[in-house]
Design an enzyme around this catalytic site. Structure first.
Site, PDB file in Angstrom:
ATOM      1  N   SER A 255       0.808  -1.211   0.000  1.00  0.00           N
ATOM      2  CA  SER A 255       0.000   0.000   0.000  1.00  0.00           C
ATOM      3  C   SER A 255       0.847   1.268   0.000  1.00  0.00           C
ATOM      4  CB  SER A 255      -0.967  -0.044   1.189  1.00  0.00           C
ATOM      5  OG  SER A 255      -1.928   0.970   1.097  1.00  0.00           O
TER       6      SER A 255
ATOM      7  N   ASP B 174      -2.470   6.578  -3.450  1.00  0.00           N
ATOM      8  CA  ASP B 174      -1.285   5.937  -2.876  1.00  0.00           C
ATOM      9  C   ASP B 174      -0.843   4.791  -3.779  1.00  0.00           C
ATOM     10  OD1 ASP B 174      -3.302   4.118  -2.296  1.00  0.00           O
ATOM     11  OD2 ASP B 174      -2.480   3.578  -0.336  1.00  0.00           O
TER      12      ASP B 174
ATOM     13  N   ASP C  40      -1.151   1.622  -3.996  1.00  0.00           N
ATOM     14  CA  ASP C  40      -2.052   0.586  -4.506  1.00  0.00           C
ATOM     15  C   ASP C  40      -3.439   1.119  -4.836  1.00  0.00           C
ATOM     16  OD1 ASP C  40      -2.953   0.900  -1.865  1.00  0.00           O
ATOM     17  OD2 ASP C  40      -3.579  -1.189  -1.724  1.00  0.00           O
TER      18      ASP C  40
ATOM     19  N   ASP D 158      -5.907   2.555  -3.118  1.00  0.00           N
ATOM     20  CA  ASP D 158      -7.113   2.504  -2.272  1.00  0.00           C
ATOM     21  C   ASP D 158      -7.247   3.732  -1.382  1.00  0.00           C
ATOM     22  OD1 ASP D 158      -5.135   1.939  -0.402  1.00  0.00           O
ATOM     23  OD2 ASP D 158      -6.067   0.103   0.358  1.00  0.00           O
TER      24      ASP D 158
END
Length: 445
Positions: free
Chosen positions: A102, A241, A243, A245
């Site tokens: 992430s 960010d 990833d 999400d």
């Protein structure tokens, strides 16, 4: 239920090359997950990743483990976490797996899972996977071994899905937008979504090289985005960010618009249209300003523990649709099954276009309380949160702030950090107490 050994608040995560983020463990994890999650008969598992260099190594290990359990690995290549959730649901796959840490730096990585419905796994399922990990790996017979495929049209499918969440009667024509993809999984997706809806797009953080993910760009560091929005005189900026999400936005004056403000804008717009169902779920970190602003609109609000999985659980319990963390996780259950930065950003843009107001004007309806967050790294099994010195500093701050402020200390679920948060009406006072408590935590580590 016994405490889980490997799964944290967001899957299995850690430093690459150090257990559990090693090829041998991830192979075994793929096998264990395959045995637990194989229930629907499709035998397919969708696997996406962000742009970290270690993703190549880990997806190969996962493929081997899944094959040994008799499941097919369907690779998407670099793909946002919410896209994997969407594709898992669309293809009726047994599960979705995302290789990502992430918002963490490139030298970390992780494995997170989605159920066939595109939701994060319940604790009981993660516990079942951990129990399988304790067993000896047993291959299915050769004729039943899994194969690997590449999903060629994954990017196009997800772009169309995102565009479909934006009202069809509206357009981004005439808007100049700066899009920061954190050199992460949305680099080849987010700019195209906004371009195809009519916007003039200026990109930032769209040149991943395997090690620059989240490095001074993206939702965790919007300074470069703020500077570029001002330089280009853009209408607003959007930062995702690594990833995809999380989402943070920047208005035309360079002000940061966080997850709390984004959720407030979306909730107020839904109320204006007569489409708001229930209230809003936040966390212990949610700014008091959001709570008060929602109260003034008559919109219910509740807090959960920090972590988007807890926000999701509360949304389902309340049967509400909007939840958020100030870090930028925004969950909109009438659109998606997990936090989705692009989709949340699109709903704010729909409010901007539909109301003919600027992002700054929309966010000005909510007055943010000064909130200082200090992160203190710790090692070993020590628990500074129980130290008399720390507790004394916390009590001192709480007495001074009274009902017009809050103090929150917690351990991070994804990193070896103690997070110290102090919130109140006066910035200097809040900062002083946050620094004093953080220093006490350091001395107790």
């Amino acid at each position: 239920m016994s405490e889980r050994k490997y799964f944290g608040t967001d899957g299995v995560r850690g430093l690459v090359g150090v257990a559990p983020i090693t090829p041998d463990f991830v192979l075994k994890l793929g096998w264990a997950a395959g045995r637990v999650l194989s229930k629907h008969g499709t035998k397919k598992v969708i696997i996406g990743k962000d742009t970290r260099i270690s993703g190549y190594m880990l997806e190969s290990a996962l493929e081997a483990g899944l094959a040994a359990a008799g499941l097919k690995a369907v690779f998407t290549g670099p793909m946002p976490t919410p896209a994997v959730a969407y594709l898992t649901r669309t293809f009726r796959a047994e599960a979705g797996i995302v290789i990502s840490a992430s918002h963490n730096p490139y030298y970390d990585n992780g494995i997170k899972f989605f159920s066939s419905e595109g939701s994060k796994l319940p604790d009981a399922v993660e516990q079942a996977i951990e129990e399988e990990l304790e067993k000896e790996l047993e291959c299915v017979e050769s004729a039943l071994l899994g194969k690997a495929y590449r999903l060629e049209d994954a990017v196009g499918r997800y772009i169309e899905f995102c565009k479909g969440t934006f009202p069809s009667h509206l357009s981004l024509e005439g808007y100049k937008i700066v899009v920061d993809c954190a050199h992460g999984a949305t680099y080849h997706i987010a700019p195209n979504v906004f371009k195809e809806l009519g916007a003039e797009v200026i990109t930032l953080g769209c040149e991943p090289n395997g090690i620059n993910i989240n490095d001074q760009v993206g939702a965790t560091d919007v300074r470069a985005l703020q500077a570029l929005v001002l330089k280009e005189q853009a209408h607003f900026g959007i930062a995702l960010d690594g990833d995809g999400d999380r989402v943070i936005m920047v208005d035309h004056k360079g002000n940061k618009i966080d997850g709390d403000q984004i959720a407030y804008i979306i909730a107020r717009d839904a109320l204006r249209r007569g489409e708001l169902k229930g209230g809003v779920v936040g966390t212990l970190m949610t700014n008091m300003g959001m709570e008060l602003a929602l109260k003034n609109l008559g919109i219910p609000f509740v807090r959960t523990d920090v972590g988007d999985r807890y926000v999701m659980e509360e949304l389902k319990r309340q049967n509400w649709l909007i939840g958020a963390e100030n870090s930028g996780h925004v969950i909109l259950l009438n659109k998606v099954t997990t936090g989705d930065g692009i989709v949340a950003g699109l709903q704010v843009m729909a409010s901007i276009v539909g109301s003919k107001m600027s992002l700054k004007d929309l966010s000005d309806g909510m007055t943010m309380f000064p909130q200082i967050l200090e992160n203190v790294r710790f090692q070993g099994d020590s628990n500074p949160l129980e130290s008399d010195v720390v507790l004394a500093e916390v009590k001192k701050a709480e007495l001074a702030l009274g009902e017009a402020g809050r103090v929150l200390l917690r351990k991070s679920g994804t990193e070896p950090l103690i997070r110290v948060m102090v919130e109140g009406e006066k910035f200097d006072e809040v900062q002083a107490y946050a620094l004093a408590i953080a220093e006490a935590v350091k001395q107790s580590c």
